[in-house]
Scaffold this active site. Structure first.
Site, PDB file in Angstrom:
ATOM      1  N   GLU A   1      15.365   0.992  18.061  1.00  0.00           N
ATOM      2  CA  GLU A   1      14.992   2.375  18.353  1.00  0.00           C
ATOM      3  C   GLU A   1      14.323   2.510  19.727  1.00  0.00           C
ATOM      4  OE1 GLU A   1      10.891   3.435  16.160  1.00  0.00           O
ATOM      5  OE2 GLU A   1      12.432   2.756  14.809  1.00  0.00           O
TER       6      GLU A   1
ATOM      7  N   LYS B   1       0.820  -1.218   0.000  1.00  0.00           N
ATOM      8  CA  LYS B   1       0.000   0.000   0.000  1.00  0.00           C
ATOM      9  C   LYS B   1       0.856   1.272   0.000  1.00  0.00           C
ATOM     10  CE  LYS B   1      -2.335  -1.648   3.544  1.00  0.00           C
ATOM     11  NZ  LYS B   1      -1.882  -3.057   3.553  1.00  0.00           N
ATOM     12  N   ILE B   2       1.930   1.271   0.796  1.00  0.00           N
ATOM     13  CA  ILE B   2       2.769   2.483   0.846  1.00  0.00           C
ATOM     14  C   ILE B   2       3.683   2.541  -0.377  1.00  0.00           C
ATOM     15  CG2 ILE B   2       4.578   3.686   2.144  1.00  0.00           C
ATOM     16  CD1 ILE B   2       3.264   2.462   4.714  1.00  0.00           C
TER      17      ILE B   2
ATOM     18  N   SER C   1      10.402   1.895   6.870  1.00  0.00           N
ATOM     19  CA  SER C   1       9.656   0.663   7.176  1.00  0.00           C
ATOM     20  C   SER C   1       9.890   0.260   8.636  1.00  0.00           C
ATOM     21  CB  SER C   1      10.000  -0.450   6.192  1.00  0.00           C
ATOM     22  OG  SER C   1      11.347  -0.827   6.291  1.00  0.00           O
ATOM     23  N   ARG C   2      10.934  -0.496   8.887  1.00  0.00           N
ATOM     24  CA  ARG C   2      11.326  -0.828  10.254  1.00  0.00           C
ATOM     25  C   ARG C   2      12.856  -0.910  10.285  1.00  0.00           C
ATOM     26  NH1 ARG C   2       6.991   0.473  11.544  1.00  0.00           N
ATOM     27  NH2 ARG C   2       5.391  -0.688  12.674  1.00  0.00           N
TER      28      ARG C   2
ATOM     29  N   ASP D   1      13.823   6.948   9.132  1.00  0.00           N
ATOM     30  CA  ASP D   1      12.775   7.294  10.096  1.00  0.00           C
ATOM     31  C   ASP D   1      12.700   6.240  11.193  1.00  0.00           C
ATOM     32  OD1 ASP D   1      10.569   8.853  11.063  1.00  0.00           O
ATOM     33  OD2 ASP D   1       9.242   7.252  10.372  1.00  0.00           O
TER      34      ASP D   1
ATOM     35  N   HIS E   1      10.733   8.021  14.087  1.00  0.00           N
ATOM     36  CA  HIS E   1       9.570   7.199  13.704  1.00  0.00           C
ATOM     37  C   HIS E   1       8.350   8.110  13.561  1.00  0.00           C
ATOM     38  CE1 HIS E   1       8.030   2.866  13.687  1.00  0.00           C
ATOM     39  NE2 HIS E   1       7.177   3.627  13.027  1.00  0.00           N
TER      40      HIS E   1
HETATM   41  P1  NAI Z   1       1.747  -3.824   2.867  1.00  0.00           P
HETATM   42  O1  NAI Z   1       1.515  -5.093   3.592  1.00  0.00           O
HETATM   43  O2  NAI Z   1       0.637  -3.187   2.103  1.00  0.00           O
HETATM   44  O3  NAI Z   1       2.973  -4.019   1.841  1.00  0.00           O
HETATM   45  C1  NAI Z   1       4.143  -4.730   2.162  1.00  0.00           C
HETATM   46  C2  NAI Z   1       4.729  -5.306   0.882  1.00  0.00           C
HETATM   47  O4  NAI Z   1       5.930  -5.997   1.235  1.00  0.00           O
HETATM   48  C3  NAI Z   1       3.808  -6.330   0.195  1.00  0.00           C
HETATM   49  O5  NAI Z   1       3.698  -6.037  -1.186  1.00  0.00           O
HETATM   50  C4  NAI Z   1       4.505  -7.668   0.428  1.00  0.00           C
HETATM   51  O6  NAI Z   1       4.321  -8.594  -0.629  1.00  0.00           O
HETATM   52  C5  NAI Z   1       5.968  -7.236   0.531  1.00  0.00           C
HETATM   53  N1  NAI Z   1       6.767  -8.206   1.276  1.00  0.00           N
HETATM   54  C6  NAI Z   1       6.439  -8.877   2.406  1.00  0.00           C
HETATM   55  N2  NAI Z   1       7.455  -9.686   2.774  1.00  0.00           N
HETATM   56  C7  NAI Z   1       8.443  -9.524   1.854  1.00  0.00           C
HETATM   57  C8  NAI Z   1       9.737 -10.098   1.693  1.00  0.00           C
HETATM   58  N3  NAI Z   1      10.206 -11.013   2.552  1.00  0.00           N
HETATM   59  N4  NAI Z   1      10.480  -9.694   0.641  1.00  0.00           N
HETATM   60  C9  NAI Z   1       9.997  -8.781  -0.244  1.00  0.00           C
HETATM   61  N5  NAI Z   1       8.775  -8.233  -0.160  1.00  0.00           N
HETATM   62  C10 NAI Z   1       8.006  -8.584   0.893  1.00  0.00           C
HETATM   63  O7  NAI Z   1       2.341  -2.819   3.949  1.00  0.00           O
HETATM   64  P2  NAI Z   1       2.367  -1.220   3.902  1.00  0.00           P
HETATM   65  O8  NAI Z   1       1.086  -0.691   4.424  1.00  0.00           O
HETATM   66  O9  NAI Z   1       2.833  -0.774   2.577  1.00  0.00           O
HETATM   67  O10 NAI Z   1       3.475  -0.902   5.026  1.00  0.00           O
HETATM   68  C11 NAI Z   1       4.808  -1.381   4.906  1.00  0.00           C
HETATM   69  C12 NAI Z   1       5.530  -1.231   6.233  1.00  0.00           C
HETATM   70  O11 NAI Z   1       5.750   0.157   6.508  1.00  0.00           O
HETATM   71  C13 NAI Z   1       4.725  -1.721   7.453  1.00  0.00           C
HETATM   72  O12 NAI Z   1       4.821  -3.106   7.644  1.00  0.00           O
HETATM   73  C14 NAI Z   1       5.365  -0.948   8.589  1.00  0.00           C
HETATM   74  O13 NAI Z   1       6.400  -1.704   9.160  1.00  0.00           O
HETATM   75  C15 NAI Z   1       5.939   0.289   7.897  1.00  0.00           C
HETATM   76  N6  NAI Z   1       5.262   1.510   8.352  1.00  0.00           N
HETATM   77  C16 NAI Z   1       6.022   2.496   8.914  1.00  0.00           C
HETATM   78  C17 NAI Z   1       5.435   3.666   9.352  1.00  0.00           C
HETATM   79  C18 NAI Z   1       6.256   4.769   9.953  1.00  0.00           C
HETATM   80  O14 NAI Z   1       5.705   5.626  10.657  1.00  0.00           O
HETATM   81  N7  NAI Z   1       7.565   4.829   9.718  1.00  0.00           N
HETATM   82  C19 NAI Z   1       3.982   3.864   9.253  1.00  0.00           C
HETATM   83  C20 NAI Z   1       3.264   2.787   8.604  1.00  0.00           C
HETATM   84  C21 NAI Z   1       3.900   1.646   8.175  1.00  0.00           C
END
Ligand code: NAI
Length: 336
Positions: free
Chosen positions: A263, A153-154, A233-234, A258, A304
């Site tokens: 952290e 999604k992001i 991401s993390r 971020d 973060h």
């Molecule tokens: P999402 O679940 O929509 O997308 C994650 C993508 O990563 C998916 O397309 C998935 O197929 C792929 N993926 C999963 N495991 C994988 C692997 N081993 N190798 C390659 N690709 C892989 O998640 P979304 O909403 O896009 O968020 C991503 C991450 O961003 C979250 O899990 C969270 O940790 C982080 N995040 C950080 C924030 C911040 O404030 N810094 C805020 C919101 C999210």
């Protein structure tokens, strides 16, 4: 006694929830994180809501005898021991979709700040009054290649913004979506090729066992020399020491982070050191590298903060309320 409690609750969150008095009046609030030290005080609650600062390990959860439902106010859920929850009949829901635009926009805020040295320029004028351009030359994004790791999604919002800058986009994902690639006009590569060809790499994968140190000492030098890396991401997706070494060798031009490995510990370190808790050498090394990052000119660190917009906070709370009401009405939503 109420059966719902929100941990890490801020005044801003309470002000938003007050607009929903039927829900607000059901809830207790604590500004504290839930930890193994204070968990015993909260053992009667059936429903808890946490943010990512509360590490819900077995040691914490096992003290909450009446716990049946966790509503995390985050997308990521790597702070929760899901195996323990499953074994003990505790349902967990998250907020899957609150701020894809919020995080994607912040990714570009970091990238532009880094590549155009916006912070360095601001800091120079403010601190020294100097309007010299020495050391402030940046690079364009136009025609550069952006490597997006994780096209969920992001990641896909990041791709759309990149297109507005006329960047070429390539991507890596464990589950490539060819229709998305066609629609947004980007191409999937394997990880190694993405690292070799990207001028900017942006990480958008969840933190799992598989993505732990996805960027590591064995592949970081395969990144195109002079590339930039952005992590919203993390922290654990990048091996801190490998990143530090690559920056020190000037293999990478810069990084904007971020999120940092350990952290949570970084924020808590004074307490940890004061209380002489067990800190592993690995953790100490990571904490040290994180500190060194903070002082590097070509590294931008934020606390973060990517999720943190007015709109996203409101969305998080509305979905969290829906998740909790879903549990109360036997219609579980957004389960992990
Ligand atoms: P999402 O679940 O929509 O997308 C994650 C993508 O990563 C998916 O397309 C998935 O197929 C792929 N993926 C999963 N495991 C994988 C692997 N081993 N190798 C390659 N690709 C892989 O998640 P979304 O909403 O896009 O968020 C991503 C991450 O961003 C979250 O899990 C969270 O940790 C982080 N995040 C950080 C924030 C911040 O404030 N810094 C805020 C919101 C999210």
């Amino acid at each position: 006694m109420k059966k719902i409690i929100f941990f890490e609750a801020t005044e801003k969150e309470k002000n938003i929830l007050q607009k929903y008095p039927d829900f607000f009046n059901l809830v207790d609030f604590s500004e504290e994180k839930l930890t193994h030290k204070n968990a015993g005080e909260f053992k009667d609650y059936e429903i808890i809501s946490v943010f990512i600062g509360s590490q819900l390990s077995q040691q914490v959860l096992s003290q909450l005898n009446n716990l049946k439902f966790i509503a995390t106010r985050s997308t990521g859920f790597d702070h929760i021991d899901l195996d323990y929850c499953k074994e003990n009949g505790i349902s967990v829901s998250s907020v899957p979709n609150y701020g894809d635009h919020t995080v994607a926009e912040y990714t570009f805020a970091l990238l532009l700040c880094l590549i155009r040295k916006v912070y360095n320029a601001y800091h120079q004028v403010r601190e020294t009054g100097s309007f010299s351009l020495e050391g402030l030359q940046g690079e364009e994004l136009f025609n550069k290649t952006l490597g997006v790791i994780g096209t969920g999604k992001i990641g896909r919002e990041v791709i759309k913004i990149a297109k507005g800058f006329s960047m070429k986009v390539i991507a890596y994902d464990k589950y490539p979506q060819e229709d998305l690639a066609e629609e947004l006009e980007f191409e999937y590569f394997n990880l190694e090729d993405l690292l070799a060809q990207s001028d900017v790499i942006s990480l958008h994968v969840p933190y799992t066992e598989e993505t732990h140190h996805l960027i590591n000492k064995d592949n970081i030098l395969k990144i195109k020399p002079g590339a930039y890396i952005i992590n919203t991401s993390r922290g654990g997706v990048i091996e801190t020491d490998a990143l530090y070494q690559a920056l020190k060798k000037n293999h990478l031009a810069g990084a904007a982070l971020d999120v940092l490995e350990e952290e949570g510990d970084l924020k808590e370190e004074q307490r940890m050191l004061a209380e002489k808790q067990d800190i592993t050498t690995e953790k100490l090394k990571t904490l040290l590298a994180n500190h060194i990052f903070i002082d590097l000119d070509n590294v931008i660190i934020s606390p973060h903060n990517a999720f943190n917009t007015k709109e996203a906070l409101e969305n998080i709370l509305i979905t969290t309320m829906e998740n909790i009401n879903g549990y109360l009405n036997n219609e579980l939503k957004n389960l992990i």
